[in-house]
Design a protein around this motif. Structure first.
Motif, PDB file in Angstrom:
ATOM      1  N   UNK A   1      38.691  51.932  23.622  1.00  0.00           N
ATOM      2  CA  UNK A   1      39.614  50.878  24.049  1.00  0.00           C
ATOM      3  C   UNK A   1      40.479  51.433  25.175  1.00  0.00           C
ATOM      4  N   UNK A   2      40.824  50.595  26.153  1.00  0.00           N
ATOM      5  CA  UNK A   2      41.472  51.113  27.367  1.00  0.00           C
ATOM      6  C   UNK A   2      42.889  51.619  27.175  1.00  0.00           C
ATOM      7  N   UNK A   3      43.580  51.174  26.117  1.00  0.00           N
ATOM      8  CA  UNK A   3      44.975  51.599  25.954  1.00  0.00           C
ATOM      9  C   UNK A   3      45.127  52.928  25.204  1.00  0.00           C
ATOM     10  N   UNK A   4      44.032  53.498  24.721  1.00  0.00           N
ATOM     11  CA  UNK A   4      44.084  54.794  24.046  1.00  0.00           C
ATOM     12  C   UNK A   4      43.348  55.826  24.897  1.00  0.00           C
ATOM     13  N   UNK A   5      43.986  56.952  25.102  1.00  0.00           N
ATOM     14  CA  UNK A   5      43.415  57.974  25.985  1.00  0.00           C
ATOM     15  C   UNK A   5      42.759  59.119  25.219  1.00  0.00           C
ATOM     16  N   UNK A   6      42.711  59.028  23.900  1.00  0.00           N
ATOM     17  CA  UNK A   6      42.147  60.114  23.102  1.00  0.00           C
ATOM     18  C   UNK A   6      40.639  60.218  23.343  1.00  0.00           C
ATOM     19  N   UNK A   7      40.173  61.432  23.506  1.00  0.00           N
ATOM     20  CA  UNK A   7      38.764  61.662  23.806  1.00  0.00           C
ATOM     21  C   UNK A   7      37.908  61.912  22.568  1.00  0.00           C
ATOM     22  N   UNK A   8      38.542  62.073  21.418  1.00  0.00           N
ATOM     23  CA  UNK A   8      37.787  62.309  20.185  1.00  0.00           C
ATOM     24  C   UNK A   8      38.535  61.686  19.021  1.00  0.00           C
ATOM     25  N   UNK A   9      38.023  61.915  17.822  1.00  0.00           N
ATOM     26  CA  UNK A   9      38.631  61.315  16.638  1.00  0.00           C
ATOM     27  C   UNK A   9      39.406  62.340  15.810  1.00  0.00           C
ATOM     28  N   UNK A  10      39.940  63.343  16.485  1.00  0.00           N
ATOM     29  CA  UNK A  10      40.851  64.269  15.815  1.00  0.00           C
ATOM     30  C   UNK A  10      42.015  63.484  15.235  1.00  0.00           C
ATOM     31  N   UNK A  11      42.383  63.764  13.992  1.00  0.00           N
ATOM     32  CA  UNK A  11      43.444  63.001  13.339  1.00  0.00           C
ATOM     33  C   UNK A  11      44.757  63.144  14.098  1.00  0.00           C
ATOM     34  N   UNK A  12      45.415  62.019  14.307  1.00  0.00           N
ATOM     35  CA  UNK A  12      46.671  61.979  15.064  1.00  0.00           C
ATOM     36  C   UNK A  12      47.804  61.483  14.178  1.00  0.00           C
ATOM     37  N   UNK A  13      49.007  62.004  14.453  1.00  0.00           N
ATOM     38  CA  UNK A  13      50.122  61.703  13.571  1.00  0.00           C
ATOM     39  C   UNK A  13      51.368  61.203  14.270  1.00  0.00           C
ATOM     40  N   UNK A  14      52.545  61.543  13.723  1.00  0.00           N
ATOM     41  CA  UNK A  14      53.812  60.991  14.216  1.00  0.00           C
ATOM     42  C   UNK A  14      54.084  61.269  15.689  1.00  0.00           C
ATOM     43  N   UNK A  15      53.576  62.382  16.218  1.00  0.00           N
ATOM     44  CA  UNK A  15      53.831  62.712  17.625  1.00  0.00           C
ATOM     45  C   UNK A  15      53.273  61.653  18.562  1.00  0.00           C
ATOM     46  N   UNK A  16      52.338  60.836  18.090  1.00  0.00           N
ATOM     47  CA  UNK A  16      51.698  59.837  18.950  1.00  0.00           C
ATOM     48  C   UNK A  16      52.396  58.477  18.937  1.00  0.00           C
ATOM     49  N   UNK A  17      53.481  58.313  18.192  1.00  0.00           N
ATOM     50  CA  UNK A  17      54.108  56.995  18.088  1.00  0.00           C
ATOM     51  C   UNK A  17      54.518  56.455  19.460  1.00  0.00           C
ATOM     52  N   UNK A  18      55.183  57.266  20.255  1.00  0.00           N
ATOM     53  CA  UNK A  18      55.614  56.800  21.585  1.00  0.00           C
ATOM     54  C   UNK A  18      54.417  56.552  22.494  1.00  0.00           C
ATOM     55  N   UNK A  19      53.416  57.428  22.418  1.00  0.00           N
ATOM     56  CA  UNK A  19      52.245  57.315  23.283  1.00  0.00           C
ATOM     57  C   UNK A  19      51.473  56.027  23.027  1.00  0.00           C
ATOM     58  N   UNK A  20      51.224  55.700  21.758  1.00  0.00           N
ATOM     59  CA  UNK A  20      50.431  54.503  21.459  1.00  0.00           C
ATOM     60  C   UNK A  20      51.241  53.224  21.663  1.00  0.00           C
ATOM     61  N   UNK A  21      52.567  53.351  21.711  1.00  0.00           N
ATOM     62  CA  UNK A  21      53.434  52.186  21.928  1.00  0.00           C
ATOM     63  C   UNK A  21      53.620  51.887  23.401  1.00  0.00           C
ATOM     64  N   UNK A  22      53.463  52.897  24.247  1.00  0.00           N
ATOM     65  CA  UNK A  22      53.791  52.754  25.673  1.00  0.00           C
ATOM     66  C   UNK A  22      53.080  51.598  26.361  1.00  0.00           C
ATOM     67  N   UNK A  23      51.751  51.409  26.190  1.00  0.00           N
ATOM     68  CA  UNK A  23      51.102  50.312  26.927  1.00  0.00           C
ATOM     69  C   UNK A  23      51.708  48.939  26.624  1.00  0.00           C
TER      70      UNK A  23
END
Length: 404
Positions: A307-329
């Motif tokens: 999906x274009x709004x997520x920049x992750x290149x793999x399915x490594x588990x992601x946590x609280x540090x990503x809240x701002x990143x996934x909200x930005x778009x």
């Protein structure tokens, strides 16, 4: 303890809006006043001054849909039952370091963790963080559906027990807030697709869902659900759920229905169901229809791919540090639509605080509320996405994170 903290600007997420060259007076863990530095320095001449005038002050972040204590330790670390909560406390501290001072945790029952809700509450008691627990029953989309519940702990249950009035009532009585109290669809959780071929399957009938909702409402409690797909979302709206978590695949007509019904939505743009997650455009639609919408991580989670709004290149588990990143778009899309930064930041502060039933305690910077706030290089999600740019985190007036 009483002090005035001065900032380049204060984004209050309240009717006051943004205050340039602002200041906030804090006493005994609560906000006493918010205004300009010129005014407050005269009003409180005996207060200690904390000069952060090169930074921006905002409410601390709230993530109202997480799985940090029950599932994350066994997924991220080689824990045993004896060390499970050591890992859990480290995970919570990591969330705090990312600017999150309030969490909504789902307690679903876990095959490897024979812990009670009381065990989870106990480990969080002395942490500088506000935790709310949503007790739930969960259905996992393995080849043979697996069902667990917060009140039966590590013992798996049969599908018929999901609607057992005694179990439903016990879950409802123990729940703090409308999280994923019911999984209308079987979940993929954080398994690979081949492990959960039945992910997305609808688990209940409409009549069963209505009976569960009735139990919660008779107890004076709101109820939330994990839901995705047009058919399941129709069932959730028909049954009278108060909060839809995920709502992936929601249609424009269903958005209209949710708005008319006063339903809240917890968007999870990183994933969490069998369907494509909430896009920035969809979150803008919720906003435009005045649906109280929060953005949450559902962490720890493998990011949805392609999906274009997520920049992750793999399915490594992601946590609280990503809240701002996934909200930005979504937040930038709202800014481009002309929305004020205070309203936009409410996606990560005021709205999730309301989901937790604690909007009268935190989520905004206004007199009488708890002094849970951030000192940062920019507005979270709008101007910064890196936790390293959050310089200080305060919880009930106490500085609990300091970066140099």
């Amino acid at each position: 303890m009483k002090y005035i903290i001065r900032g380049k600007k204060i984004v209050t997420v309240s009717k006051v809006g943004t205050i340039m060259d602002g200041a906030m007076a804090v006493a005994n863990g609560k906000i006493k006043a918010v205004g300009t530095w010129e005014d407050l320095s005269k009003l409180f001449p005996d207060f200690e001054v904390m000069d952060c005038s090169q930074y921006i002050i905002t409410p601390a972040l709230v993530d109202c849909h997480t799985h940090l204590l029950e599932f994350a330790p066994t997924t991220l670390y080689p824990v045993t039952p004896e060390t499970h909560f050591i890992a859990g406390r480290a995970i919570l501290f990591h969330a705090l370091s990312c600017g999150i001072t309030a969490l909504g945790e789902q307690i679903c029952g876990h095959p490897l963790c024979d812990f009670s809700l009381g065990d989870y509450r106990k480990i969080a008691q002395d942490l500088p963080m506000d935790l709310s627990f949503a007790t739930t029953s969960i259905s996992v989309g393995f080849e043979k559906l697996a069902h667990f519940s917060a009140v039966t702990e590590s013992r798996s249950i049969e599908q018929k027990e999901l609607t057992n009035p005694l179990i439903v009532r016990n879950i409802a009585e123990a729940s703090d807030y409308p999280g994923e109290n019911v999984f209308i669809n079987a979940t993929p959780a954080n398994f690979t697709a081949d492990e959960v071929p039945r992910a997305g399957e609808i688990v209940y009938t409409l009549e069963e869902l209505k009976s569960i909702v009735l139990v919660y409402h008779q107890l004076g409690k709101r109820i939330g659900c994990h839901v995705a797909g047009e058919a399941a979302i129709d069932m959730a709206l028909d049954a009278g759920f108060d909060v839809l978590h995920h709502a992936h695949g929601i249609t424009d007509e269903q958005i209209e229905r949710a708005a008319r019904s006063g339903v809240h939505i917890v968007a999870t743009p990183m994933g969490g169901t069998h369907l494509r997650p909430n896009s920035p455009e969809e979150i803008v639609k919720f906003f435009e229809k005045n649906i109280p919408v929060s953005i949450s991580t559902d962490a720890y989670l493998p990011p949805y791919q392609g999906v274009p709004w997520l920049t992750f290149q793999d399915q490594t588990l992601r946590g609280p540090a990503e809240l701002m990143l996934i909200s930005e778009p979504a937040m930038l899309a709202l800014k481009n639509q002309g929305y004020d930064e205070n309203k936009i930041l409410g996606l990560l502060t005021d709205h999730p605080a309301a989901i937790l039933g604690k909007a009268d305690r935190f989520g905004r910077l206004e007199p009488g509320l708890e002094a849970n706030f951030l000192v940062a290089e920019g507005v979270p999600g709008l101007e910064i996405i890196d936790a390293e740019k959050i310089k200080k985190v305060f919880y009930r007036g106490l500085k609990v994170i300091q970066r140099h």
